[in-house]
Design an enzyme around this catalytic site. Structure first.
Site, mmCIF file in Angstrom:
data_model
loop_
_atom_site.group_PDB
_atom_site.id
_atom_site.type_symbol
_atom_site.label_atom_id
_atom_site.label_comp_id
_atom_site.label_asym_id
_atom_site.label_seq_id
_atom_site.Cartn_x
_atom_site.Cartn_y
_atom_site.Cartn_z
ATOM 1 N N HIS A 178 37.359 50.015 14.380
ATOM 2 C CA HIS A 178 37.104 48.823 14.773
ATOM 3 C C HIS A 178 37.787 47.726 14.223
ATOM 4 O O HIS A 178 38.681 48.269 13.069
ATOM 5 C CB HIS A 178 35.613 48.344 14.308
ATOM 6 C CG HIS A 178 34.768 49.431 15.408
ATOM 7 N ND1 HIS A 178 33.262 48.876 15.307
ATOM 8 C CD2 HIS A 178 34.773 50.110 16.394
ATOM 9 C CE1 HIS A 178 32.697 49.755 16.104
ATOM 10 N NE2 HIS A 178 33.613 50.569 16.789
ATOM 11 N N GLU A 214 37.398 45.358 11.752
ATOM 12 C CA GLU A 214 37.285 45.310 10.333
ATOM 13 C C GLU A 214 37.971 46.357 9.639
ATOM 14 O O GLU A 214 38.664 46.129 8.529
ATOM 15 C CB GLU A 214 35.786 45.377 10.150
ATOM 16 C CG GLU A 214 35.087 44.122 10.794
ATOM 17 C CD GLU A 214 34.268 44.519 12.045
ATOM 18 O OE1 GLU A 214 33.248 44.216 12.344
ATOM 19 O OE2 GLU A 214 34.939 45.392 12.758
ATOM 20 N N CYS A 235 29.303 45.984 13.049
ATOM 21 C CA CYS A 235 28.590 47.093 13.467
ATOM 22 C C CYS A 235 27.725 47.668 12.449
ATOM 23 O O CYS A 235 28.275 47.825 11.223
ATOM 24 C CB CYS A 235 29.017 47.997 14.199
ATOM 25 S SG CYS A 235 30.391 49.347 13.382
ATOM 26 N N TRP A 283 54.411 35.873 50.754
ATOM 27 C CA TRP A 283 53.977 35.399 49.351
ATOM 28 C C TRP A 283 53.969 33.933 49.498
ATOM 29 O O TRP A 283 54.720 33.039 49.650
ATOM 30 C CB TRP A 283 54.896 35.756 48.407
ATOM 31 C CG TRP A 283 55.148 37.303 47.949
ATOM 32 C CD1 TRP A 283 56.286 37.945 48.521
ATOM 33 C CD2 TRP A 283 54.109 38.209 47.704
ATOM 34 N NE1 TRP A 283 56.091 39.262 48.317
ATOM 35 C CE2 TRP A 283 54.754 39.520 47.705
ATOM 36 C CE3 TRP A 283 52.941 38.034 47.141
ATOM 37 C CZ2 TRP A 283 54.173 40.558 47.452
ATOM 38 C CZ3 TRP A 283 52.187 39.283 46.871
ATOM 39 C CH2 TRP A 283 52.720 40.628 46.706
ATOM 40 N N ARG A 331 45.628 40.668 35.062
ATOM 41 C CA ARG A 331 44.966 41.915 35.521
ATOM 42 C C ARG A 331 44.886 42.818 34.269
ATOM 43 O O ARG A 331 44.093 43.829 34.259
ATOM 44 C CB ARG A 331 46.227 42.543 36.608
ATOM 45 C CG ARG A 331 45.956 42.259 38.079
ATOM 46 C CD ARG A 331 47.019 42.904 38.753
ATOM 47 N NE ARG A 331 46.706 42.686 40.247
ATOM 48 C CZ ARG A 331 47.461 43.384 41.405
ATOM 49 N NH1 ARG A 331 48.292 43.946 40.907
ATOM 50 N NH2 ARG A 331 47.308 42.757 42.562
ATOM 51 N N ASP A 337 46.796 44.227 53.877
ATOM 52 C CA ASP A 337 47.901 44.203 52.905
ATOM 53 C C ASP A 337 48.392 45.476 52.360
ATOM 54 O O ASP A 337 49.480 45.726 51.799
ATOM 55 C CB ASP A 337 47.488 43.259 51.837
ATOM 56 C CG ASP A 337 46.940 41.750 51.831
ATOM 57 O OD1 ASP A 337 47.607 41.704 53.073
ATOM 58 O OD2 ASP A 337 46.279 41.388 51.322
#
Length: 343
Positions: free
Chosen positions: A51, A53, A81, A176, A190, A206
């Site tokens: 994590h 930390e 946590c 486009w 994305r 498409d």
């Protein structure tokens, strides 16, 4: 006196590096300091890995030596946590390092864990300060919080439009609407999402790939590619069924959009990018299932016949608006007002 706000802002910037990489875990950042000097930095890189930390503590000890963080302060965007999962609890790592002050942005949204980390640290004689840059830390946490509190991912609707509100061009004018710079910018958003969802009509029209490319694909798996449709006869020779990432394709047929999102949450998806046509976007907005909107406004008039919203009955108010020039286009980003109920 330490500048808690400046150091928390640094921790948030660290945490932003993990957006899209950590699901089903949250993106979290941490900074260890003493005497207004940053000793170590860390961010959660992948579920099952250390994590933030622990990353920051290890970074600080690598640079300054074992025991060098005694009496230091750690700034972390999310409550440390307190339970053992795939990694040991971070409260133990903080105590072991000798850190004496913990400054936190957001409280753990899981009601089973909320406040438990604070209590353990205070019982150990460690000073705990909470709610520093809380709104900004909650913004970083929004994807994870949506899945935990609402049982569905955070939904970002993305589209490109002409100045007259059209999402297609006249026949022969090209595919486009947006510029190459905007299409490059889409890759950045994305990358933050665990899944990309399109409607069946957009899929058939498409034949999209819905992939991350170049540097945006580095260090992570491709997002799930979801086709939301009622059509049983989808073209089986399209990219989503034949390319090297075909195992990342999901077909959600004959279910509600809400159920589609719930099923993605059950797969550990924290954030979804909706790249649909106007009909599905309008449905998602009317159902209250869109949290954030990103529009690329191209400097051209006279688009095709398709509108951003096919009816006049769908309304949504955006807030926290950001307007940014991307090449010749204007990117408008805002949060749908109802999503404020999360925090």
């Amino acid at each position: 006196m330490p500048d808690d706000y400046a150091f928390m802002a640094e921790a948030i910037r660290e945490g932003e590096k993990g957006l899209g990489l950590t699901s089903p875990n949250p993106a979290v950042g941490a900074i260890v300091t003493r005497d207004n000097e940053i000793l170590g930095r860390g961010w959660h890189r992948v579920a099952g890995g250390p994590h933030a930390e622990v990353e920051a503590i290890q970074d600080g000890e690598k640079i300054h030596g074992t025991g060098s963080l005694e009496g230091a302060t750690i700034y972390v965007t999310l409550e440390p946590c307190s339970t053992t999962g795939r990694t040991p609890p971070c409260v133990e790592a903080i105590q072991k390092a000798g850190i004496q002050r913990v400054v936190v942005g957001s409280t753990d949204p899981n009601p089973d864990h909320a406040g438990a980390g604070f209590a353990i640290l205070r019982e150990a004689g460690i000073e705990v300060v909470t709610g520093v840059l809380e709104e900004e830390a909650d913004h970083l946490l929004r994807y994870f919080r949506s899945r935990v509190e609402r049982g569905r991912p955070w939904v970002i609707a993305k589209s490109a439009i002409t100045l007259d509100g059209r999402t297609t061009l006249e026949p022969g004018a090209g595919q486009w609407i947006s510029s190459p710079e905007s299409r490059e910018d889409v890759q950045k958003w994305r990358r933050q999402c665990d899944a990309i969802l399109v409607g069946g009509q957009s899929f058939r029209t498409d034949n999209p790939q819905l992939t991350l490319r170049g540097p945006y694909a580095e260090g992570r798996t491709q997002p799930l590619r979801v086709v939301f449709t009622s059509d049983e006869n989808l073209p089986q020779d399209f990219h989503l069924f034949t390319d090297e990432f075909k195992d990342r394709t999901r077909i959600h047929r004959g279910i509600s959009l809400a159920k589609s999102l719930t099923s993605l949450a059950e797969e550990g998806v924290n954030a979804v990018m909706l790249e649909s046509g106007g009909r599905l976007l309008g449905h998602a907005l009317s159902e209250g299932l869109v949290d954030e909107v990103i529009l690329y406004l191209a400097p051209r008039l006279g688009g095709g016949s398709s509108r951003l919203l096919p009816t006049d009955s769908v309304m949504a108010q955006l807030e926290r608006i950001e307007s940014t020039s991307i090449g010749p286009d204007l990117r408008i980003r805002g949060r749908v007002k109802e999503s404020r109920r999360l925090f």
